[in-house]
Motif scaffolding. Structure first.
Motif, mmCIF file in Angstrom:
data_model
loop_
_atom_site.group_PDB
_atom_site.id
_atom_site.type_symbol
_atom_site.label_atom_id
_atom_site.label_comp_id
_atom_site.label_asym_id
_atom_site.label_seq_id
_atom_site.Cartn_x
_atom_site.Cartn_y
_atom_site.Cartn_z
ATOM 1 N N TRP A 127 -38.892 -25.515 15.137
ATOM 2 C CA TRP A 127 -37.870 -26.236 14.373
ATOM 3 C C TRP A 127 -37.723 -25.637 12.985
ATOM 4 C CZ3 TRP A 127 -38.394 -29.335 9.939
ATOM 5 C CH2 TRP A 127 -37.288 -30.126 9.612
ATOM 6 N N ALA A 128 -38.841 -25.287 12.368
ATOM 7 C CA ALA A 128 -38.811 -24.673 11.043
ATOM 8 C C ALA A 128 -38.084 -23.338 11.082
ATOM 9 C CB ALA A 128 -40.235 -24.498 10.516
ATOM 10 N N ARG A 129 -38.256 -22.572 12.143
ATOM 11 C CA ARG A 129 -37.535 -21.309 12.266
ATOM 12 C C ARG A 129 -36.027 -21.551 12.280
ATOM 13 N NH1 ARG A 129 -40.270 -16.636 13.900
ATOM 14 N NH2 ARG A 129 -38.304 -15.712 13.203
ATOM 15 N N GLN A 130 -35.609 -22.596 12.976
ATOM 16 C CA GLN A 130 -34.188 -22.935 13.032
ATOM 17 C C GLN A 130 -33.674 -23.390 11.659
ATOM 18 O OE1 GLN A 130 -33.732 -25.874 16.121
ATOM 19 N NE2 GLN A 130 -34.628 -24.565 17.691
ATOM 20 N N MET A 131 -34.486 -24.164 10.942
ATOM 21 C CA MET A 131 -34.087 -24.617 9.607
ATOM 22 C C MET A 131 -33.940 -23.439 8.653
ATOM 23 S SD MET A 131 -33.543 -27.895 9.424
ATOM 24 C CE MET A 131 -33.696 -28.190 7.667
ATOM 25 N N ALA A 132 -34.842 -22.483 8.755
ATOM 26 C CA ALA A 132 -34.778 -21.307 7.887
ATOM 27 C C ALA A 132 -33.510 -20.498 8.151
ATOM 28 C CB ALA A 132 -36.017 -20.445 8.101
ATOM 29 N N LYS A 133 -33.118 -20.402 9.405
ATOM 30 C CA LYS A 133 -31.888 -19.687 9.742
ATOM 31 C C LYS A 133 -30.651 -20.439 9.243
ATOM 32 C CE LYS A 133 -33.719 -17.376 13.865
ATOM 33 N NZ LYS A 133 -33.647 -17.264 15.343
ATOM 34 N N ALA A 134 -30.717 -21.765 9.271
ATOM 35 C CA ALA A 134 -29.570 -22.573 8.848
ATOM 36 C C ALA A 134 -29.403 -22.577 7.329
ATOM 37 C CB ALA A 134 -29.728 -24.006 9.355
ATOM 38 N N TYR A 135 -30.521 -22.416 6.590
ATOM 39 C CA TYR A 135 -30.463 -22.469 5.128
ATOM 40 C C TYR A 135 -31.203 -21.270 4.532
ATOM 41 C CZ TYR A 135 -29.088 -27.220 6.245
ATOM 42 O OH TYR A 135 -28.448 -28.317 6.769
ATOM 43 N N PRO A 136 -30.709 -20.059 4.795
ATOM 44 C CA PRO A 136 -31.409 -18.851 4.337
ATOM 45 C C PRO A 136 -31.427 -18.706 2.821
ATOM 46 C CG PRO A 136 -29.237 -18.286 5.179
ATOM 47 C CD PRO A 136 -29.453 -19.730 5.515
ATOM 48 N N ALA A 157 -25.772 -33.606 8.157
ATOM 49 C CA ALA A 157 -24.697 -33.914 7.212
ATOM 50 C C ALA A 157 -25.258 -34.493 5.915
ATOM 51 C CB ALA A 157 -23.703 -34.878 7.848
ATOM 52 N N ARG A 158 -26.203 -35.407 6.033
ATOM 53 C CA ARG A 158 -26.806 -35.988 4.832
ATOM 54 C C ARG A 158 -27.612 -34.943 4.068
ATOM 55 N NH1 ARG A 158 -29.071 -41.921 6.819
ATOM 56 N NH2 ARG A 158 -27.037 -42.798 7.414
ATOM 57 N N PHE A 159 -28.305 -34.103 4.783
ATOM 58 C CA PHE A 159 -29.065 -33.038 4.130
ATOM 59 C C PHE A 159 -28.130 -32.127 3.343
ATOM 60 C CE2 PHE A 159 -31.055 -28.883 3.918
ATOM 61 C CZ PHE A 159 -32.358 -29.176 3.554
ATOM 62 N N ALA A 160 -26.990 -31.774 3.949
ATOM 63 C CA ALA A 160 -26.013 -30.919 3.274
ATOM 64 C C ALA A 160 -25.459 -31.596 2.028
ATOM 65 C CB ALA A 160 -24.886 -30.557 4.236
ATOM 66 N N ASP A 161 -25.257 -32.912 2.096
ATOM 67 C CA ASP A 161 -24.771 -33.649 0.928
ATOM 68 C C ASP A 161 -25.794 -33.607 -0.207
ATOM 69 O OD1 ASP A 161 -22.403 -34.298 2.182
ATOM 70 O OD2 ASP A 161 -23.066 -36.299 2.794
ATOM 71 N N CYS A 162 -27.068 -33.746 0.137
ATOM 72 C CA CYS A 162 -28.127 -33.674 -0.877
ATOM 73 C C CYS A 162 -28.155 -32.290 -1.518
ATOM 74 C CB CYS A 162 -29.480 -33.990 -0.256
ATOM 75 S SG CYS A 162 -29.707 -35.717 0.228
ATOM 76 N N LEU A 164 -36.995 -25.567 -0.161
ATOM 77 C CA LEU A 164 -37.192 -26.233 1.132
ATOM 78 C C LEU A 164 -38.683 -26.216 1.445
ATOM 79 C CD1 LEU A 164 -35.798 -27.414 3.708
ATOM 80 C CD2 LEU A 164 -35.680 -25.066 4.570
ATOM 81 N N LYS A 165 -39.235 -27.379 1.761
ATOM 82 C CA LYS A 165 -40.646 -27.476 2.136
ATOM 83 C C LYS A 165 -40.757 -28.154 3.497
ATOM 84 C CE LYS A 165 -43.751 -30.519 1.572
ATOM 85 N NZ LYS A 165 -44.601 -31.614 1.035
ATOM 86 N N LEU A 166 -41.422 -27.496 4.429
ATOM 87 C CA LEU A 166 -41.544 -28.013 5.785
ATOM 88 C C LEU A 166 -43.017 -28.155 6.165
ATOM 89 C CD1 LEU A 166 -38.768 -25.849 7.487
ATOM 90 C CD2 LEU A 166 -38.554 -28.150 6.523
ATOM 91 N N VAL A 167 -43.360 -29.329 6.665
ATOM 92 C CA VAL A 167 -44.720 -29.605 7.127
ATOM 93 C C VAL A 167 -44.795 -29.269 8.612
ATOM 94 C CG1 VAL A 167 -46.456 -31.398 7.467
ATOM 95 C CG2 VAL A 167 -45.071 -31.378 5.379
#
Length: 255
Positions: A182-191, A153-158, A170-173
């Motif tokens: 986890w990064a694969r899931q993030m990429a799907k959530a914010y394509p 929710a906070r990420f979406a607000d940002c 988006l930068k993922l370490v």
């Protein structure tokens, strides 16, 4: 040793809208993310709401170093930036700690009026209205290996706070397999977000060991592993990058 200078910072008595500054240095190049290689001056703020397990800037994070952070006005910060850049407008990178904890509205307006552009990297845990003023917003939520929870929710607000002209990425370490999945899931959530992946530094400097040598062989092995994973999975929308500043300057500060 690097020849990049860090200008001397002086204090201010105006504490109402001051920015906690850990260090200001440059010009150098951006070593991470979508702006990798771009000439920049870094403004590193003090204070953070996270305590990542592999943090390499604890001197700008932990309260025990608060006495080293200098409260500065926006005008003072810009004076330091202009001195370091020779008054030539270039990219200013706002880093930390978490720079989203600071009052940066005046700094952004002042610098942009003088031709400077501004980029910030933040984990997306704190939203600020001044995100709309940024030229570049890099959101870098922390993976499982960091030991910090992700708040969607906070990420979406940002993300929503970015301006119409703000370039968001988006930068993922990545440290291990769990981070990768986890990064694969993030990429799907914010394509819609341009994505960069970077291997985690396996031997970051700490305040107790500021001159520790980076294990370059291990860092490169992690980078090769990440490239192999991405290509094997045919994940062609991800951009894989090294931590360029670590490869060039090891764990030195102020570069």
């Amino acid at each position: 040793m690097s020849q990049i200078a860090t200008h001397t910072i002086t204090n201010t008595k105006d504490g109402d809208h001051t920015i906690a500054i850990s260090e200001i240095f440059g010009p150098t190049i951006q070593g991470e993310g979508a702006l990798i290689g771009v000439p920049t001056v870094f403004v590193r703020t003090g204070g953070c709401d996270f305590r990542c397990s592999w943090c390499d800037t604890l001197y700008a994070v932990e309260p025990r170093f608060k006495a080293d952070w200098i409260p500065m006005s926006a005008a003072q910060v810009m004076a330091e930036v202009k001195c370091l850049s020779g008054e030539q407008p270039l990219l200013v990178t706002l880093s930390g700690g978490n720079p989203a904890l600071q009052p940066l509205t005046e700094l952004l307006a002042l610098g942009q009026n003088q031709g400077y552009t501004f980029a910030i990297e933040t984990q997306g845990s704190k939203v600020q209205p001044w995100f709309a003023q940024l030229d570049h917003l890099t959101l870098s939520p922390k993976p499982p290996s960091a030991g910090m929870p992700f708040n969607g929710a906070r990420f979406a607000d940002c993300l929503a706070a970015a301006g119409v002209h703000t370039q968001v990425s988006l930068k993922l370490v990545i440290s291990d397999e769990a981070d990768y999945q986890w990064a694969r899931q993030m990429a799907k959530a914010y394509p819609q977000l341009p994505l960069t992946l970077q291997p985690c530094n396996p031997a970051p400097a700490t305040p107790e060991q500021p001159n520790i040598e980076t294990d370059i062989e291990a860092l490169n092995a992690r980078l090769r592993w990440l490239v192999d994973k991405v290509t094997a999975d045919r994940w062609f929308t991800a951009r894989v990058l090294p931590q360029l500043h670590v490869l060039i300057w090891n764990n030195e500060r102020g570069v």
